[in-house]
Design an enzyme around this catalytic site. Structure first.
Site, PDB file in Angstrom:
ATOM      1  N   ASP A 101       0.940  -1.064  -0.072  1.00 40.19           N
ATOM      2  CA  ASP A 101      -0.244  -0.017   0.096  1.00 40.19           C
ATOM      3  C   ASP A 101       0.920   1.237   0.154  1.00 40.19           C
ATOM      4  OD1 ASP A 101      -1.751   2.149   0.501  1.00 40.19           O
ATOM      5  OD2 ASP A 101      -2.993   0.997   2.235  1.00 40.19           O
TER       6      ASP A 101
ATOM      7  N   TYR B 148      -8.178  15.100  -8.062  1.00 38.17           N
ATOM      8  CA  TYR B 148      -7.070  14.453  -9.015  1.00 38.17           C
ATOM      9  C   TYR B 148      -5.918  15.398  -9.260  1.00 38.17           C
ATOM     10  CZ  TYR B 148      -4.946  11.528 -12.266  1.00 38.17           C
ATOM     11  OH  TYR B 148      -4.072  10.900 -13.356  1.00 38.17           O
TER      12      TYR B 148
END
Length: 277
Positions: A50, A135
């Site tokens: 991760d 984003y």
């Protein structure tokens, strides 16, 4: 090189880089939050991790000379969804690369860091940030952090503002935004092998006759795109609707990302636009 680390190795673009990067180093360590690819290359290892886990990322960075960071959610989402992989994940990559003594991070930034800039303005690599989404904002954050790490810690970075990277141009907009997979590889290879880069921003775009951005200020990077979206113009333009000059999606570098509500998928909007074309 002894070792290159590739994040996002299972993604749509990262998966295209595994083989070419494996040829540039003794060892390629690929990583993704997804499970390992079905088959690894001869000198490739894989670690599932991760990006938001600093300890995990620091462990796999050991001995790395170069980091190619393509791991992230590649679309607009809520800020909370993007916080781990796109914001914190960018920090952990730079911090872990610094702690490991890496020389450079090559980063998959995006046109959406400047997505609200006007398409017709002829922007070069100095165009200031003007994000069109959470984003795009994450790409601004990572670019600014990359510059800070270079100026404060001497960790080089090449931030690639990727535009529309697909096997073929998908719509009329792509006549100026398209980046072929072949040119993506050429761009990343140039960013890895150029002897000195400092902090550099480069446009991820092919040699399109109608390109709305320019890499003319960074010839030292040695990126020489070969593909041109104009080869598809005859097919794409007759099928396109008459453009509306008042449509912000038509006027902005970010296309549909410039008009969708914050947190709503821009990729879905682009697909709808392509279907209409």
């Amino acid at each position: 090189m002894k070792k290159i680390v590739l994040t996002g190795a299972c993604g749509a673009l990262g998966s295209k880089l595994r083989e070419p990067l494996s040829k540039l180093a003794d060892e390629l360590l690929s990583t993704d939050i997804a499970e390992a690819p079905a088959k690894l290359l001869e000198n490739e290892s894989f670690v599932q991790a991760d990006l938001a886990d600093l300890a995990a990322i620091e462990a796999l960075m050991q001995g790395a000379e170069m980091v190619v960071h393509f791991g992230a959610i590649p679309d607009e989402r809520s800020f909370e969804e993007l916080l781990g992989p796109n914001y914190i994940g960018a920090y952990t990559v730079w911090e872990a690369a610094h702690r490991a003594g890496a020389r450079r991070v090559v980063y998959a930034s995006s046109v959406h860091a400047v997505g609200l800039q006007e398409t017709m303005a002829g922007h070069d690599t100095d165009v200031p940030h003007r994000p069109d989404s959470f984003y795009g904002l994450s790409k601004c954050f990572a670019e600014d952090m990359a510059k800070m790490f270079w100026e404060k810690r001497g960790l080089e970075a090449v931030c690639l503002r990727i535009m529309s990277c697909t096997p073929e141009p998908q719509n009329a907009r792509a006549l100026h935004t398209w980046l072929s997979h072949g040119d993506l590889v050429r761009l990343v290879e140039a960013s890895v092998t150029t002897p000195v880069t400092g902090f550099t921003v480069a446009w991820g775009v092919s040699a399109n006759s109608r390109a709305s951005v320019s890499n003319h200020k960074i010839p030292f990077l040695g990126y020489h795109p070969r593909d041109n979206a104009e080869d598809w113009a005859d097919r794409l333009l007759p099928a396109s609707k008459t453009p509306d000059p008042s449509d912000r999606a038509q006027r902005s570098l970010g296309g549909p990302f410039a008009v969708v509500p914050l947190g709503e998928s821009g990729v879905a909007a682009i697909k709808r636009m392509s279907a209409q074309d």
